[in-house]
Design a protein around this motif. Sequence first.
Motif, PDB file in Angstrom:
ATOM      1  N   ASN A 145       0.826  -1.203   0.000  1.00 58.10           N
ATOM      2  CA  ASN A 145       0.000   0.000   0.000  1.00 58.10           C
ATOM      3  C   ASN A 145       0.861   1.254   0.000  1.00 58.10           C
ATOM      4  O   ASN A 145       0.562   2.238  -0.693  1.00 58.10           O
ATOM      5  N   ALA A 146       1.920   1.234   0.806  1.00 54.83           N
ATOM      6  CA  ALA A 146       2.791   2.403   0.909  1.00 54.83           C
ATOM      7  C   ALA A 146       3.495   2.679  -0.412  1.00 54.83           C
ATOM      8  O   ALA A 146       3.618   3.834  -0.837  1.00 54.83           O
ATOM      9  N   THR A 147       3.964   1.614  -1.080  1.00 54.54           N
ATOM     10  CA  THR A 147       4.658   1.791  -2.354  1.00 54.54           C
ATOM     11  C   THR A 147       3.708   2.335  -3.414  1.00 54.54           C
ATOM     12  O   THR A 147       4.041   3.274  -4.152  1.00 54.54           O
ATOM     13  N   SER A 148       2.508   1.761  -3.501  1.00 54.31           N
ATOM     14  CA  SER A 148       1.517   2.252  -4.467  1.00 54.31           C
ATOM     15  C   SER A 148       1.168   3.704  -4.169  1.00 54.31           C
ATOM     16  O   SER A 148       1.086   4.543  -5.078  1.00 54.31           O
ATOM     17  N   SER A 149       0.973   4.023  -2.875  1.00 59.01           N
ATOM     18  CA  SER A 149       0.615   5.394  -2.495  1.00 59.01           C
ATOM     19  C   SER A 149       1.732   6.372  -2.817  1.00 59.01           C
ATOM     20  O   SER A 149       1.476   7.490  -3.274  1.00 59.01           O
ATOM     21  N   ALA A 170       3.540  10.983  -5.815  1.00 58.89           N
ATOM     22  CA  ALA A 170       4.539  11.704  -6.605  1.00 58.89           C
ATOM     23  C   ALA A 170       3.938  12.167  -7.939  1.00 58.89           C
ATOM     24  O   ALA A 170       4.290  13.233  -8.457  1.00 58.89           O
ATOM     25  N   ARG A 171       3.000  11.392  -8.469  1.00 56.51           N
ATOM     26  CA  ARG A 171       2.345  11.743  -9.740  1.00 56.51           C
ATOM     27  C   ARG A 171       1.266  12.800  -9.536  1.00 56.51           C
ATOM     28  O   ARG A 171       1.052  13.656 -10.387  1.00 56.51           O
ATOM     29  N   ARG A 175       7.558  19.829  -0.198  1.00 54.57           N
ATOM     30  CA  ARG A 175       8.477  20.347  -1.205  1.00 54.57           C
ATOM     31  C   ARG A 175       8.968  19.199  -2.095  1.00 54.57           C
ATOM     32  O   ARG A 175       9.288  18.124  -1.596  1.00 54.57           O
ATOM     33  N   ASP A 176       9.050  19.456  -3.390  1.00 47.72           N
ATOM     34  CA  ASP A 176       9.545  18.474  -4.348  1.00 47.72           C
ATOM     35  C   ASP A 176       8.908  17.102  -4.100  1.00 47.72           C
ATOM     36  O   ASP A 176       9.598  16.126  -3.768  1.00 47.72           O
ATOM     37  N   PRO A 177       7.577  16.996  -4.263  1.00 47.73           N
ATOM     38  CA  PRO A 177       6.882  15.758  -3.898  1.00 47.73           C
ATOM     39  C   PRO A 177       7.359  14.529  -4.657  1.00 47.73           C
ATOM     40  O   PRO A 177       7.335  13.427  -4.113  1.00 47.73           O
ATOM     41  N   ALA A 178       7.818  14.693  -5.910  1.00 47.97           N
ATOM     42  CA  ALA A 178       8.279  13.537  -6.680  1.00 47.97           C
ATOM     43  C   ALA A 178       9.489  12.883  -6.018  1.00 47.97           C
ATOM     44  O   ALA A 178       9.730  11.678  -6.184  1.00 47.97           O
ATOM     45  N   ARG A 179      10.255  13.642  -5.262  1.00 50.81           N
ATOM     46  CA  ARG A 179      11.419  13.109  -4.550  1.00 50.81           C
ATOM     47  C   ARG A 179      11.106  12.822  -3.087  1.00 50.81           C
ATOM     48  O   ARG A 179      11.495  11.781  -2.540  1.00 50.81           O
ATOM     49  N   THR A 180      10.379  13.720  -2.446  1.00 50.73           N
ATOM     50  CA  THR A 180      10.165  13.635  -1.001  1.00 50.73           C
ATOM     51  C   THR A 180       9.254  12.482  -0.616  1.00 50.73           C
ATOM     52  O   THR A 180       9.574  11.696   0.290  1.00 50.73           O
ATOM     53  N   ILE A 181       8.102  12.352  -1.286  1.00 47.52           N
ATOM     54  CA  ILE A 181       7.114  11.354  -0.866  1.00 47.52           C
ATOM     55  C   ILE A 181       7.620   9.921  -1.048  1.00 47.52           C
ATOM     56  O   ILE A 181       7.495   9.106  -0.120  1.00 47.52           O
ATOM     57  N   PRO A 182       8.203   9.543  -2.208  1.00 51.08           N
ATOM     58  CA  PRO A 182       8.704   8.171  -2.328  1.00 51.08           C
ATOM     59  C   PRO A 182       9.803   7.827  -1.334  1.00 51.08           C
ATOM     60  O   PRO A 182      10.030   6.650  -1.048  1.00 51.08           O
TER      61      PRO A 182
END
Length: 420
Positions: free
Chosen positions: A62-66, A71-72, A214-221
């Motif tokens: 779930n965490a990986t999918s989320s 990020a998208r 900040r920078d969600p494509a990097r931060t969230i994953p």
Amino acid sequence: MSNPSKDPGALQRRLGVPDAVMIGLGSMIGAGIFAALAPAARAAGSGLLLGLAAAALVAYCNATSSARLAARYPASGGTYVYGRERLGEFWGYLAGWAFVVGKTASCAAMALTVGWYVWPDQAHAVAVAAVVALTAVNYAGIHKSAMLTRVIVAVVLAVLAAVVVASLTSGESDLARVGTGTDATIGGVLQAAGLLFFAFAGYARIATLGEEVRDPARTIPRAIPSALGITLVVYVAVAVAVLSVLGADGLADATAPLSEAVRAAGVEWLVPVVGGGAAVAALGSLLALILGVSRTTLAMARDRHLPHALSVIHPRFQVPHRAELVVGLVVAVVAATVDLRGAIGFSSFGVLVYYAVANAAAWTLTRGEGRPPRWIPVVGLAGCVVLAVSLPVSSVLAGAVVLAVGTAAYGARRVWATRS
């Protein structure tokens, strides 16, 4: 896709990786580990650790999918947004409805946990006071919430470390009590996993804050798997330590398992410290829960699935202040009037539905959009469904009724909009 950060009605991006990890830890390493071990042990017996492993596997998927979806789509709302964008409006709505209702019940349960540990005779009054205080903290801005979460996480980790050390170093500790799970049933292990999932589900809070990172494509994953990994290590250590002192049967009968573990270990002075840690943990969970529910409420209000007035952002504090006030009011009323000690199963059902939609949405991502390995959303979706139906029958029935009510409300709104 529009950039929410350039919209005057959007939230500001203030959180980096450390803040996002701390918010995730504050959501997961909370009252769940103090409360969920005993009912899970009643369900699984010596298979408790197997249940914990199953819950962790589903949580990882779930965490990986989320993380890939967040990020998208770095906007407030989490799976409400992902389901809407990838699967259609109804599925996004269903995920948002399951999250808001289930987590509102969790908020009340966490508030009551504070009351039970701080002042049992006035548990409801303390619960309401806790809701009011933390709603005020969230109202003052996300940065203040992140700073308070750091303090809470540090205190709770210190208390849990004390429990582990006191239990494992005592003369009463016997690792043979941990058990191998050979006498556990598959149904019991799955029910335990569903109940323990309640203690893992906080990583959603990072995704629901996508518009403030900040920078969600990097931060969230980075933040989501980091928070989940730290939490799993802590939970395994605590479960092994408590089982080594109480055994599966003793843990199943415990009303305050961590307190009873240190008492059985002969460290009586640590009992009130553990009680205080449980109260602080519940406060941390409540803080993050109110934060996440208000952001999903904001996203649903923007799309008019909830009153549009709740989508207003405070010009100074840059928070969805109306949504936060309404969520705080509803939670305070529930905490003042209802005993929600059985809310773990109900909350787990709603959250598992929420993540089932997230995994289905992640399956539709293309390689260029950061699609996770194919097995992850498949295992995540199947795991969510299996754990949801394995929960206590009362929780499954209550959850199904709530989903049916939400679906009926959605249908009525569509009919009204068509006729108008």
